[in-house]
Design a protein around this motif. Sequence first.
Motif, PDB file in Angstrom:
ATOM      1  N   GLY A  89      20.613  19.294 -57.747  1.00 12.11           N
ATOM      2  CA  GLY A  89      20.109  19.822 -56.481  1.00 12.11           C
ATOM      3  C   GLY A  89      21.183  20.415 -55.611  1.00 12.11           C
ATOM      4  O   GLY A  89      20.881  20.882 -54.503  1.00 12.11           O
ATOM      5  N   ASP A  90      22.469  20.397 -56.100  1.00 13.62           N
ATOM      6  CA  ASP A  90      23.538  21.029 -55.320  1.00 13.62           C
ATOM      7  C   ASP A  90      23.414  22.538 -55.439  1.00 13.62           C
ATOM      8  O   ASP A  90      22.939  23.061 -56.465  1.00 13.62           O
ATOM      9  CB  ASP A  90      24.908  20.575 -55.848  1.00 13.62           C
ATOM     10  N   TYR A  91      23.784  23.235 -54.404  1.00 16.50           N
ATOM     11  CA  TYR A  91      23.595  24.674 -54.390  1.00 16.50           C
ATOM     12  C   TYR A  91      24.885  25.369 -53.998  1.00 16.50           C
ATOM     13  O   TYR A  91      25.757  24.799 -53.356  1.00 16.50           O
ATOM     14  CB  TYR A  91      22.458  25.057 -53.431  1.00 16.50           C
ATOM     15  N   TRP A  92      24.951  26.632 -54.384  1.00 11.64           N
ATOM     16  CA  TRP A  92      26.121  27.465 -54.068  1.00 11.64           C
ATOM     17  C   TRP A  92      25.609  28.793 -53.550  1.00 11.64           C
ATOM     18  O   TRP A  92      24.774  29.440 -54.202  1.00 11.64           O
ATOM     19  CB  TRP A  92      26.996  27.666 -55.314  1.00 11.64           C
ATOM     20  N   ASN A  93      26.121  29.173 -52.381  1.00 13.75           N
ATOM     21  CA  ASN A  93      25.690  30.398 -51.720  1.00 13.75           C
ATOM     22  C   ASN A  93      26.770  31.461 -51.892  1.00 13.75           C
ATOM     23  O   ASN A  93      27.762  31.469 -51.144  1.00 13.75           O
ATOM     24  CB  ASN A  93      25.438  30.115 -50.227  1.00 13.75           C
ATOM     25  N   PRO A  94      26.626  32.337 -52.845  1.00 14.80           N
ATOM     26  CA  PRO A  94      27.669  33.337 -53.074  1.00 14.80           C
ATOM     27  C   PRO A  94      27.741  34.352 -51.935  1.00 14.80           C
ATOM     28  O   PRO A  94      28.735  35.057 -51.802  1.00 14.80           O
ATOM     29  CB  PRO A  94      27.260  34.003 -54.381  1.00 14.80           C
ATOM     30  N   GLN A  95      26.703  34.465 -51.120  1.00 17.57           N
ATOM     31  CA  GLN A  95      26.713  35.430 -50.020  1.00 17.57           C
ATOM     32  C   GLN A  95      27.387  34.874 -48.762  1.00 17.57           C
ATOM     33  O   GLN A  95      27.477  35.567 -47.740  1.00 17.57           O
ATOM     34  CB  GLN A  95      25.276  35.862 -49.677  1.00 17.57           C
ATOM     35  N   LYS A  96      27.823  33.637 -48.841  1.00 16.88           N
ATOM     36  CA  LYS A  96      28.563  33.003 -47.753  1.00 16.88           C
ATOM     37  C   LYS A  96      27.748  32.943 -46.448  1.00 16.88           C
ATOM     38  O   LYS A  96      28.266  33.095 -45.357  1.00 16.88           O
ATOM     39  CB  LYS A  96      29.889  33.740 -47.490  1.00 16.88           C
ATOM     40  N   ARG A  97      26.422  32.727 -46.572  1.00 17.91           N
ATOM     41  CA  ARG A  97      25.591  32.618 -45.371  1.00 17.91           C
ATOM     42  C   ARG A  97      25.613  31.183 -44.857  1.00 17.91           C
ATOM     43  O   ARG A  97      25.766  30.229 -45.631  1.00 17.91           O
ATOM     44  CB  ARG A  97      24.156  33.023 -45.653  1.00 17.91           C
ATOM     45  N   ALA A  98      25.477  31.061 -43.565  1.00 21.03           N
ATOM     46  CA  ALA A  98      25.403  29.729 -42.982  1.00 21.03           C
ATOM     47  C   ALA A  98      24.121  29.040 -43.429  1.00 21.03           C
ATOM     48  O   ALA A  98      23.063  29.670 -43.603  1.00 21.03           O
ATOM     49  CB  ALA A  98      25.457  29.820 -41.455  1.00 21.03           C
ATOM     50  N   ASP A  99      24.205  27.707 -43.581  1.00 20.53           N
ATOM     51  CA  ASP A  99      23.034  26.969 -44.082  1.00 20.53           C
ATOM     52  C   ASP A  99      21.844  27.050 -43.140  1.00 20.53           C
ATOM     53  O   ASP A  99      20.690  27.066 -43.583  1.00 20.53           O
ATOM     54  CB  ASP A  99      23.415  25.501 -44.300  1.00 20.53           C
ATOM     55  N   ASN A 100      22.119  27.106 -41.840  1.00 19.15           N
ATOM     56  CA  ASN A 100      20.973  27.143 -40.913  1.00 19.15           C
ATOM     57  C   ASN A 100      20.316  28.501 -40.863  1.00 19.15           C
ATOM     58  O   ASN A 100      19.291  28.663 -40.223  1.00 19.15           O
ATOM     59  CB  ASN A 100      21.410  26.710 -39.511  1.00 19.15           C
ATOM     60  N   ASP A 101      20.888  29.499 -41.484  1.00 24.34           N
ATOM     61  CA  ASP A 101      20.262  30.823 -41.586  1.00 24.34           C
ATOM     62  C   ASP A 101      19.725  31.077 -42.982  1.00 24.34           C
ATOM     63  O   ASP A 101      19.300  32.195 -43.288  1.00 24.34           O
ATOM     64  CB  ASP A 101      21.279  31.922 -41.243  1.00 24.34           C
ATOM     65  N   PHE A 102      19.777  30.074 -43.814  1.00 23.54           N
ATOM     66  CA  PHE A 102      19.414  30.280 -45.224  1.00 23.54           C
ATOM     67  C   PHE A 102      18.433  29.196 -45.658  1.00 23.54           C
ATOM     68  O   PHE A 102      18.577  28.041 -45.237  1.00 23.54           O
ATOM     69  CB  PHE A 102      20.676  30.221 -46.093  1.00 23.54           C
TER      70      PHE A 102
END
Length: 473
Positions: A95-108
């Motif tokens: 369930g771990d995730y990686w955001n390659p777009q470097k967006r903040a978690d509260n906006d994603f």
Amino acid sequence: MTTTATSSRYRGSLAGRVTILTTLAVAGSIALIAMGLYFAVRIQLQANMDESLLKRAHAAASNPQYIRDARDGSYFPVFALNAGDIALMSVNQNGDYWNPQKRADNDFPIPGAPEAFVAQGKEPYAVRTITTDHGEVFRAATVPISGTDEALMLAQALEPQEEMYKRLGLIVLFFGAGGVVAAAFAGWVVAAGGLRPVRRLTASVDRIATTEDLTPLPVEGDDEIARLATSFNRMLSALAGSRDRQRQLVADASHELRTPLTSLRTNVELLTQADSSISGEQRADLLGDIRAQIEELTNLIGDLVELARDAPAEPTLESVDLSEVVERALSRVRLRAPSVDFSETMASWWVLGDSGSLERAVTNLLDNAAKWSPEAGTVHVSLHNGVLNVDDEGPGIADDDLPFVFDRFYRSTEARSMPGSGLGLAIVRQVAERTGGSVSASRSPHGGARMTMLLPGSSSPRPTEPPTEVLER
């Protein structure tokens, strides 16, 4: 009357009610269609978005190559280069995730258990709606990444689509309201045009009520209004016939009453002016003549009252033995016509009617036969199976007079010199028809006239109370 008028004002005109009902019906139909269209378009657009996201996710997940970011030395997948309009994230089995777009978690949109299940291979894909901490709504599609133990989640913001839904709703509402207004106008036009014949009929009825002109109304077409006008014309014809009969009755009655009243007045004046020149025998003759004229006038008035009623006044319907009625009538007529013999052959016949009216009708038949019978003549009376025949031995009825003998005030040339008002046989026909029967005149085998009255009934009395065994049950 006040309640009726208030209710009518409250309900409004028929055209208004038709317009309102038409508008409500169309408005309901448009509302259902608009709601169905709105939700169908919404569901279809949602399905198209889901399908598009899944296709793009599968296309991206099938090319999991990475490139190095020269700015910070990090790596990101090649598919991230084509994801400018969507948010993406890789999810592992934990369930771990990686955001390659470097967006903040509260906006994603943050992945959850459904995305982890896809990475674990428990689900082939996952599609759901996710709301961020800032309240943004995303539609997310997750598919496994080829050759890895991770899953790729693509998320697209729903705000543009929600704006489109709002515009679609406004468009549907605008055109729906326009359709309701058009339906109201069309309903008013149809109601006004369809009820125009009703208004003409109402105006004609008001004119008839004011002028009492019973001329039939013109009938156009063959629709419901035309059939209503036809029925109204039949009512007018019946009313005109009733009024003509009343006028004729008044005219004939005034004519018939004039003769006995004139004679009665003359005799009374003679008695008033009488002196010693009038003997006692002459006085007795005048008094006898006056009594006879009074009796004739009384009978005439009684006949007029009987015939003036279109229906009997509260008749007492009962099971009556017609043979007993005939016997009572014979007893009365024998006293009035002692020079005439009466022979009768009768069998019981029970009818449902008014005993007094039936006796009067039979008495009139017997009186008529006795009047036309010669001295020492015989009146033959027979009653079998509801057929009452009264035959006399007089001169009979001329063929030209047969169709009219039961009409009011009709008197043949021979009858005008004899006492009577011409109403007795008319009463016979009226009573027979009220009892459900008929009356007719013909030649008698005894040489005179035959009067036949046919009444429905039975040879045994009808029960007036239910049987005892029925009551006990």
